[in-house]
Design an enzyme around this catalytic site. Structure first.
Site, short mmCIF file in Angstrom:
data_model
loop_
_atom_site.label_atom_id
_atom_site.label_comp_id
_atom_site.label_asym_id
_atom_site.label_seq_id
_atom_site.Cartn_x
_atom_site.Cartn_y
_atom_site.Cartn_z
N CYS A 3 0.84 -1.21 0.00
CA CYS A 3 0.00 0.00 0.00
C CYS A 3 0.87 1.26 0.00
CB CYS A 3 -0.91 -0.01 1.22
SG CYS A 3 -1.85 1.51 1.44
N CYS A 32 -22.81 3.14 16.22
CA CYS A 32 -23.95 2.28 16.55
C CYS A 32 -23.77 1.48 17.83
CB CYS A 32 -24.24 1.34 15.38
SG CYS A 32 -22.92 0.14 15.07
N CYS A 41 -9.34 3.14 13.18
CA CYS A 41 -8.72 4.00 12.18
C CYS A 41 -7.30 4.33 12.62
CB CYS A 41 -9.54 5.28 12.01
SG CYS A 41 -8.76 6.49 10.91
N CYS A 49 -17.59 -0.13 13.19
CA CYS A 49 -17.91 -1.51 12.83
C CYS A 49 -17.59 -1.76 11.35
CB CYS A 49 -19.38 -1.82 13.12
SG CYS A 49 -20.53 -0.75 12.24
N HIS A 60 -16.76 6.19 7.71
CA HIS A 60 -15.80 7.11 8.33
C HIS A 60 -14.76 7.54 7.30
CE1 HIS A 60 -13.03 8.85 11.24
NE2 HIS A 60 -12.08 8.02 10.82
N HIS A 82 -7.35 9.10 6.60
CA HIS A 82 -8.25 8.13 7.25
C HIS A 82 -8.53 6.94 6.33
CE1 HIS A 82 -9.30 11.01 10.52
NE2 HIS A 82 -9.08 11.90 9.57
N CYS A 168 -16.41 -16.26 5.61
CA CYS A 168 -17.57 -16.99 6.14
C CYS A 168 -17.70 -18.37 5.49
CB CYS A 168 -18.85 -16.19 5.94
SG CYS A 168 -19.16 -15.69 4.24
N HIS A 471 -23.40 -14.56 1.77
CA HIS A 471 -22.86 -14.90 3.10
C HIS A 471 -23.20 -16.35 3.42
CE1 HIS A 471 -21.47 -14.23 7.15
NE2 HIS A 471 -22.66 -14.54 7.67
#
Length: 520
Positions: A3, A32, A41, A49, A60, A82, A168, A471
């Site tokens: 990155c 939440c 962050c 979340c 965000h 961010h 998952c 999922h």
């Protein structure tokens, strides 16, 4: 991936006092207040979340990218983007601008320092929690572990699996296999194998592509994962070490995109089988298997060489019978299998809901009958007849020559059209108990009265519209109770909920000699 945004995005001190109190894996989203899948962050240390909860971590980042039209940005605002955040459970790092997980670090190694600080916070919180639990256990029964059940609580020691980024598919398969008692117990009883020595002993392994350690064992990491799932010491276990080994030996599953659970299960079982055949650390796993009286020689099915616990539990044998329609020549071939892939008959493919009234409900028997019925091969599958000495029209039929101890049935829900792989979302009715396989046997008269009956142990379900999205969750029964495994969340459920699921993979366990039961 490497990155390029770390230098402008990783701005917090590794031991920042801005971090919340408590265990990082249970930190709450600042929007939440959910403690599922927390991400921090690395620019401002705020916690949000993940995208599979309410997606506030991504929001965000997006909010920070809104251009300031009326005010000129300061130099500091320009630099702080961010864009990079860290999973508070697995300590993986993700860049939203690259839209991928990150394997490199800043020149000062700030990412690794933050990772080590979070790990220390987690260890401290875990040690304090363990001390508290030990005190509680001194004054109460061993059933003090609480599990959420529709808003209430009950005593059980179930453990979820953390999602490491679209994993998952792996979690659903691991939870299903962990509830197949005979298979799971074999691995849990294997001796532990120490893979690392010297300076690397005890060091945590992170799932990055840049690591070059070839000294890995799928059997050992699989054993460790199974041991963690029902010991009740934590609410969720992070299978990152197992996932790292999967990356090393199964290149198809590298990265964090959604994968097919059935394909993963086949790769997993095949590679476990191969490693067990070869032995590990000087110990022959096949020798251990031969000493296990519960897996008698008569129940072994060899696939690619010597038998292992994989073939002893999941291995069956099919007879493939082909008849030439011109001269009547019959050809028979025996093929070992670890699972059966069943088509959903075309007449049921438009029926999506169990309660939909137009037409009969598709049942597992319909799918099995479609698999074993006599079929005339089309022009693209002409049979090379040795008597006619050319390709001829023919018929094909499958018989089951030997049933396995655990019958794994895969419903083929994904089909290719001209350019797309579409999902068949038809509800298929399946029994919880008494699946009778006798009528599909080559020699049913040689089977015992109970040897063809199977009871459901686990179900893998795919939610969503495509194989590359959606999922996976799993239902499984443990000590007479049904559980729903949704990554790190485990809840008690009931049989009525299980039978309504749109099954993708079904695991049936051979019934031991008992009183009769309802049959399919």
């Amino acid at each position: 991936m490497e990155c390029p945004h770390l230098s402008s995005s990783v701005c917090i001190a590794p031991d920042s006092a801005k971090f919340p109190n408590g265990s990082p894996s249970s930190w709450c989203c600042s929007v939440c207040r959910s403690n599922k899948s927390p991400w921090v962050c690395l620019t401002c240390s705020s916690v949000h979340c993940g995208r599979y909860v309410n997606g506030h971590a991504k929001k965000h980042y997006e909010d920070a990218q809104i251009p300031l039209t009326n005010h000129k940005k300061s130099e500091k605002q320009e630099k702080a983007q961010h864009t990079v955040c860290m999973d508070c459970s697995s300590y993986s790092t993700y860049c939203y601008r690259c839209d991928d997980f990150v394997v490199n670090d800043t020149k000062l190694g700030l990412v690794q320092k933050v990772r080590e600080h979070l790990q220390n916070l987690e260890n401290s919180a875990f040690a304090a929690d363990r001390h508290r639990k030990r005190k509680l256990l001194e004054n109460s029964s061993l059933n003090s572990k609480l599990l959420k059940v529709n808003g209430s609580t009950t005593a059980i020691c179930a453990t979820g699996l953390r999602n490491l980024g679209n994993t998952c598919f792996m979690n659903a398969i691991l939870q299903s296999l962990s509830n197949i008692e005979q298979f799971c117990c074999y691995f849990k009883e294997l001796p532990a194998v120490e893979l690392r020595n010297g300076k690397t002993a005890g060091r945590r392994t992170y799932h990055t592509r840049s690591q070059g350690d070839n000294n890995v064992s799928l059997v050992e990491e699989f054993r460790k994962t199974l041991c963690a799932l029902w010991q009740g010491s934590q609410t969720a276990f992070s299978p990152e070490s197992l996932f790292y080994v999967v990356w090393k030996i199964m290149p198809n599953f590298r990265g964090y995109q959604q994968q097919d659970a059935h394909e993963f299960m086949r790769y997993l079982l095949d590679h476990l089988h191969l490693e067990l055949q070869g032995g590990f650390n000087g110990i022959s796993r096949s020798a251990i298997l031969q000493e296990n009286s519960a897996l008698s020689a008569s129940n072994k099915c060899c696939i690619n060489g010597a038998s292992t616990v994989v073939t002893a539990i999941f291995g069956g044998i099919l007879q493939n019978e082909v008849n030439c329609l011109i001269c009547g020549t019959e050809s028979r071939k025996f093929d070992p299998f670890l699972d059966l892939s069943l088509d959903i008959p075309s007449q049921f493919r438009s029926k999506r809901s169990k309660n939909q009234e137009n037409g009969p409900v598709c049942s597992l028997r319909d799918c099995l009958r479609s698999f074993t019925d006599l079929e005339e091969l089309d022009e693209t599958e002409l049979y090379m007849c040795h008597k006619c000495k050319k390709k001829q029209k023919s018929t094909k039929k499958f018989w089951i020559q030997k049933l396995p101890k655990v019958l794994c049935l895969h419903l083929k829900r994904f089909h290719w059209t001209a350019y797309l792989r579409n999902k068949v979302d038809t509800y298929v009715e399946f029994p919880l108990r008494g699946l009778d396989m006798k009528c599909y046997l080559l020699e049913p008269e040689n089977s015992g009265p109970e040897s063809c009956l199977y009871d459901l142990a686990a179900v893998v379900v795919h939610h969503g519209s495509g194989v590359g999205s959606g999922h996976y969750t799993a239902y499984a029964t443990h000590e007479g109770r049904w559980f729903h495994f949704n990554d790190s969340t485990v809840t008690l459920t009931d049989e009525d909920t299980v039978v309504k699921a749109k099954a993708y993979i079904l695991f049936y366990v051979e019934r031991q000699a008992k009183a009769g039961s309802d049959k399919l």
